[in-house]
Design an enzyme around this catalytic site. Structure first.
Site, PDB file in Angstrom:
ATOM      1  N   LYS A 224     -14.955  -4.161  75.700  1.00 13.10           N
ATOM      2  CA  LYS A 224     -16.050  -5.034  76.155  1.00 13.10           C
ATOM      3  C   LYS A 224     -17.408  -4.403  75.842  1.00 13.10           C
ATOM      4  CE  LYS A 224     -13.194  -5.682  80.116  1.00 13.10           C
ATOM      5  NZ  LYS A 224     -13.191  -5.505  81.588  1.00 13.10           N
TER       6      LYS A 224
ATOM      7  N   THR B  98      -9.677  -1.349  78.467  1.00 16.46           N
ATOM      8  CA  THR B  98     -10.230  -2.582  77.908  1.00 16.46           C
ATOM      9  C   THR B  98     -11.743  -2.605  78.074  1.00 16.46           C
ATOM     10  OG1 THR B  98      -9.676  -3.688  79.993  1.00 16.46           O
ATOM     11  CG2 THR B  98      -8.182  -4.048  78.137  1.00 16.46           C
TER      12      THR B  98
ATOM     13  N   LYS C 273      -9.371   9.571  84.585  1.00 15.96           N
ATOM     14  CA  LYS C 273     -10.476   8.929  83.865  1.00 15.96           C
ATOM     15  C   LYS C 273     -11.706   9.843  83.787  1.00 15.96           C
ATOM     16  CE  LYS C 273      -9.011   4.178  85.077  1.00 15.96           C
ATOM     17  NZ  LYS C 273      -9.058   3.323  83.861  1.00 15.96           N
TER      18      LYS C 273
ATOM     19  N   LYS D  86     -15.165   1.788  85.864  1.00 13.26           N
ATOM     20  CA  LYS D  86     -13.714   1.642  85.850  1.00 13.26           C
ATOM     21  C   LYS D  86     -13.224   2.158  87.196  1.00 13.26           C
ATOM     22  CE  LYS D  86     -13.779   4.169  82.076  1.00 13.26           C
ATOM     23  NZ  LYS D  86     -12.873   3.540  81.142  1.00 13.26           N
ATOM     24  N   ARG D  87     -11.953   1.931  87.542  1.00 11.00           N
ATOM     25  CA  ARG D  87     -11.432   2.497  88.775  1.00 11.00           C
ATOM     26  C   ARG D  87     -11.675   4.009  88.797  1.00 11.00           C
ATOM     27  NH1 ARG D  87      -8.492  -0.856  92.459  1.00 11.00           N
ATOM     28  NH2 ARG D  87      -8.175   1.133  93.519  1.00 11.00           N
TER      29      ARG D  87
ATOM     30  N   HIS E  21       2.589  -0.314  81.152  1.00  8.25           N
ATOM     31  CA  HIS E  21       1.138  -0.117  81.263  1.00  8.25           C
ATOM     32  C   HIS E  21       0.710   1.296  81.567  1.00  8.25           C
ATOM     33  CE1 HIS E  21      -0.700  -4.123  80.997  1.00  8.25           C
ATOM     34  NE2 HIS E  21       0.499  -4.545  81.360  1.00  8.25           N
TER      35      HIS E  21
HETATM   36  C1  LIG Z   1     -12.352  -4.457  82.127  1.00  3.08           C
HETATM   37  C2  LIG Z   1     -12.276  -4.185  83.570  1.00  3.08           C
HETATM   38  C3  LIG Z   1     -11.508  -3.131  84.057  1.00  3.08           C
HETATM   39  C4  LIG Z   1     -10.758  -2.187  83.143  1.00  3.08           C
HETATM   40  O1  LIG Z   1     -11.593  -1.109  82.830  1.00  3.08           O
HETATM   41  P1  LIG Z   1     -11.025   0.208  82.087  1.00  3.08           P
HETATM   42  O2  LIG Z   1     -12.225   1.019  81.829  1.00  3.08           O
HETATM   43  O3  LIG Z   1     -10.358  -0.245  80.841  1.00  3.08           O
HETATM   44  O4  LIG Z   1     -10.086   0.851  83.059  1.00  3.08           O
HETATM   45  C5  LIG Z   1     -11.476  -2.917  85.418  1.00  3.08           C
HETATM   46  N1  LIG Z   1     -12.159  -3.709  86.271  1.00  3.08           N
HETATM   47  C6  LIG Z   1     -12.920  -4.725  85.840  1.00  3.08           C
HETATM   48  C7  LIG Z   1     -13.680  -5.550  86.830  1.00  3.08           C
HETATM   49  C8  LIG Z   1     -13.001  -5.005  84.479  1.00  3.08           C
HETATM   50  O5  LIG Z   1     -13.750  -6.037  84.066  1.00  3.08           O
END
Ligand SMILES: *Cc1c(COP(=O)(O)O)cnc(C)c1O
Length: 869
Positions: free
Chosen positions: A696, A692, A590, A584-585, A393
């Site tokens: 979305k 991911t 990032k 995101k985190r 990952h």
């Molecule tokens: C989809 C999702 C993530 C992943 O986000 P990335 O931008 O791909 O790092 C993290 N936390 C939550 C709550 C999510 O729904």
């Protein structure tokens, strides 16, 4: 409906056929009771109030919204149970099918009530039941659920999307993980900074879990090993542990969308072993005995809150070993119910490890096969390699798990011996393949030499698995060529790509019901299970009425988010502005701070050109920072500081707002994705494995501004280059610039806008004159800029200008928005799971059939078309 089912029913007319039930050799179909399976409104209402009374011990007058939530959840759970047993006991076990065993230290499954109501198709009934029997809105009950935050971010959420897809695709599967008593912390913001609050998610009970104390297993730690010769003259080893801890499973049903399949998520909880220290009890030192019990139970107390970052804590290694040992013992126990040797093991269990957190499982399966089940090494190794698959990952070096052999050997002495043996045999093979190449041997070794030798968990995972996969096309290429090039040379056939996906049930149907309804009106509901059908929306791009409705739904969603922003932060935002979102985190790679540099630049532009005709923007951020990650926390503080200045500047007005939404989790995410115009996916190229949230957002009609990183590349190729805002260096350019010697100062000195933004941060412009506060951030950027924000800054600014221009032409924008959504079918986790099933697991769908009339009736009702909308 009145079924004479032969068991005790509500009015107690029938005696239970208890004699049948204690006969365990023949299968007796358990006759289900109406009140627990019936789907008509009257039965549902009765069941709902019964559960309120008999489980929550409340009557309507005293019940809180939470009591009603619990009562409804039990009512739904009852309706899953019959199919759950049918799935696991009466189909998987009876047919002895191959099962996917997914091992993951994290599952970020989100609220279960909305998902179960949706997947079972009883959303509308539930709404009516709640309204008519409690006078409440279903929505108020849904809000009561404390979501299980058993993950940090993308990795844990991926595991959750996979479970949804596995059940929806009717693939036999079980998810194994840890029942953390405290999940990911709750983030609050005080004075602009993150404050962590413990996540007491189990405080009021979890209606979805079923404890299974009868499946408790023992897990050993510490001590030493002894060699002996068994009665047949073979060399054997026994492990004499220092401590034994119990693992009790808690099962959560995972129902598929519109299927009868209910797979299991089995989470382990640590318990002190019963006879843990009777001696101390008897000697009267009660307090010490209890302290020791508490120590044992600490193993599953709390989720480590690091994302993409490994902290070599001993308790973390204990967690990993604990859940993996419990799970493998459980897998073997289940397997041996229908087999008396291990010949068929790899044909019945496909064990997938989600990153290296469960990689110790390779040594544990070897130990169980060798020491407990007395197989020979070669046979055990063959079985282990065939059973395991490994998903990588991350490429970030700081995230790769390595355990000092002192810690490892103290906790898991037998596993260290086994790992040394695996290593020796593996390196012997390499030596004969590449004679004289000592560099290769040390690069491949499972043991890293150095001041302190360390076990490389990723190497154990590569050697012990038959399949190794990355999570996006670019990522897999980098895994093969940059991360594990020597492994790729030794085992090229093991490597493949499995681009991540997300479940459209959670991320479209539940999160964006209005859009789901519009799509269904146009193309039918097939897209929910076959997301490629979204392609048909392309036919409506030139339909003005359709575009207007599409746009109106986005507008409504933005209005809802604006209200939520007002409630949670007190900030007024204009729902007509461009919603520019990065959630995101928090992580330097990032690059939330690159986004912020652009926000500051835009602010400065308006200040200098007060009458400029700009496209109004709302910059929305959300995400948790690891509590020990000072720089990430400082970036949160900077976002809030900039927001404070910008949002209160009368010269700016509604043209720019900066929002930090607290406590990003699945429930908050569901509000955010449907409301975005622009999705920020701006990591340094080569750093984000997949992402991911990018998927979305695009599914819900946001356009992406992004780098050529992770799955962005595949998203751009599918939605069309003209419908994606690309900027920045690619991976090769990043590596080249690093190699040439990167000097952030040069960019700072030659770009006046960049210099101005950095100088403002440094001078205290956003921190009430405090020029020390953001110094660590400013210095780190000016001197090192490890993630190359400065090098990408100008390209990003210019790309954002292209975004503005595109947004001014709304008609074209909505065409692009529709095309983004229409072309993201590939990013369904159903597609991802089909690829794993075909290429790695070799598993087939096993539909679950219901037999009797009552079951059929229930099933038909459950399949009512989109009643949930
Ligand atoms: C989809 C999702 C993530 C992943 O986000 P990335 O931008 O791909 O790092 C993290 N936390 C939550 C709550 C999510 O729904």
């Amino acid at each position: 409906m009145n079924h004479d089912n032969g068991s005790t029913n509500h009015d107690g007319k029938h005696a239970p056929h208890w004699k049948k039930h204690i006969c365990r050799t023949e299968h007796v179909p358990i006759q289900v009771q109406d009140d627990r399976t019936g789907m008509d409104i009257e039965t549902l209402k009765r069941a709902f109030l019964d559960n309120l009374y008999y489980i929550q011990a409340k009557d309507k007058g005293w019940a809180t919204a939470h009591d009603f939530f619990m009562a409804l959840s039990y009512t739904v759970r009852d309706r899953l149970l019959h199919r759950w047993l049918k799935t696991v006991e009466q189909t998987y076990f009876q047919k002895d099918v191959k099962v996917v065993c997914y091992l993951s230290a994290e599952y970020l499954i989100g609220p279960q009530l909305s998902k179960n109501l949706t997947n079972v198709g009883m959303y509308e009934q539930a709404r009516q039941v709640v309204r008519e029997s409690a006078g409440l809105d279903l929505y108020d009950l849904l809000e009561q659920e404390d979501e299980p935050g058993l993950g940090n971010g993308g990795l844990g959420r991926l595991a959750a999307c996979f479970l949804d897809s596995l059940s929806t695709l009717e693939i036999p599967a079980i998810g194994y993980g840890i029942r953390y008593e405290y999940g990911i912390f709750q983030q609050t913001i005080r004075n602009g900074t993150q404050v962590e609050v413990p996540d007491r998610w189990l405080r009021f009970g979890n209606p979805w879990e079923i404890p299974r104390p009868d499946y408790t297993v023992e897990v050993k730690f510490g001590g030493h090993t002894e060699a002996y010769t068994d009665e047949r003259g073979r060399y054997q080893v026994r492990w004499i542990p220092q401590k034994t801890i119990l693992g009790t499973p808690y099962d959560i049903p995972m129902v598929g969308y519109n299927t009868n399949t209910v797979n299991t998520l089995r989470l382990w909880s640590a318990k002190a072993s019963e006879d843990f220290n009777l001696q101390i009890f008897n000697s009267g030192d009660f307090a010490n005995a209890v302290a020791d019990k508490v120590y044992s139970e600490n193993i599953t107390k709390v989720l480590y809150p690091n994302d993409n970052n490994y902290q070599g804590r001993e308790l973390r290694l204990m967690q990993e070993y604990f859940f993996v040992s419990c799970s493998l013992q459980d897998i073997i126990r289940t397997y041996l119910r229908s087999h008396n040797n291990f010949d068929q093991f790899p044909n019945k269990c496909a064990i997938q490890i989600n990153d290296t957190h469960p990689a110790i499982g390779i040594a544990e399966l070897m130990r169980l096969l060798l020491d407990v089940h007395q197989l020979g090494w070669d046979e055990a190794w063959d079985i282990t390699q065939k059973a395991f698959g490994f998903t990588n990952h991350t490429l970030l070096p700081e995230a790769l798990e390595r355990w000092p052999i002192s810690v490892f050997g103290r906790l898991l002495p037998r596993h260290l011996e086994i790992i040394f043996e695996i290593n020796q045999r593996f390196l012997d093979g390499v030596r004969s393949q590449f004679p004289g190449d000592d560099g290769k041997l040390s690069r491949l070794s499972l043991i890293e030499e150095g001041a302190e030798k360390q076990v490389r968990m990723a190497h154990l995972a590569c050697v012990g698995s038959h399949a190794i996969n990355g999570v996006a096309a670019l990522h897999t290429e980098l895994v093969k060529n940059n991360l594990f090039p020597d492994f790729y040379q030794v085992f090229p056939q093991k490597f493949s790509n499995k681009t991540n996906g997300v479940t459209p049930r959670r991320w479209m149907l539940i999160a964006n019901p209005k859009l789901a309804l519009l799509i269904t009106e146009k193309i039918g509901k097939g897209w929910i299970k076959n997301l490629e059908e979204l392609k048909q929306l392309e036919a409506f791009v030139e339909d003005e009425d359709f575009r207007n409705r599409w746009q109106q739904i986005k507008q409504d969603n933005k209005q809802d988010l604006a209200e939520y922003i007002l409630q949670t932060t007190g900030i007024h935002v204009d729902a007509n502005s461009l919603f520019d979102i990065q959630v995101k985190r928090l992580h330097e790679y990032k690059r939330q701070h690159l986004n912020l540099l652009r926000v500051i630049t835009f602010y400065n532009y308006i200040k200098q050109n007060p009458n400029a005709d700009v496209v109004p923007r709302t910059a929305i951020f959300a995400g948790k920072a690891a509590p020990g990650y000072a720089m990430a926390k400082l970036i949160i503080q900077l976002i809030n500081s900039v927001g404070n200045v910008v949002n209160n500047d009368p010269d700016i007005g509604d043209r720019l707002k900066v929002v930090f939404l607290p406590n990003y989790n699945v429930s908050v995410a569901e509000r955010i994705y449907p409301s975005a115009d622009l999705s920020e996916q701006i990591s340094t190229a080569g750093k984000e494995a997949s992402g991911t949230s990018n998927m979305k957002f695009a599914m819900n009609g946001a356009l992406t501004i992004g780098t050529l990183d992770g799955a962005n590349i595949e998203i751009r190729d599918r939605v069309g280059h003209e419908n994606f805002f690309l900027f920045g260096m690619n991976t090769a350019e990043v590596l080249q610039k690093k190699a040439q010697g990167y000097h952030p100062w040069d960019y700072y000195n030659s770009n006046p806008q960049l210099k101005q933004a950095i100088d403002q941060i440094a001078s205290g412009y956003f921190s009430k004159g405090d020029s020390n506060l953001f110094k660590p951030l400013v210095e780190s950027l000016k001197n090192r800029d490890d993630y190359m924000l400065f090098a990408d800054y100008q390209s990003y600014i210019e790309c954002q200008q292209r975004v503005d221009e595109a947004y001014r032409d709304r008609d074209t924008w909505w065409r692009k928005s529709i095309l983004n959504s229409a072309r993201t079918g590939y990013f369904s986790s159903d597609r991802t799971i089909c690829e794993y099933a075909r290429d790695i697991w070799q598993v087939q769908p096993i539909p679950i059939t219901l037999e009797d009339e009552q079951e059929e009736n229930a099933a038909i009702q459950l399949k009512a078309p989109l009643s949930k909308l």
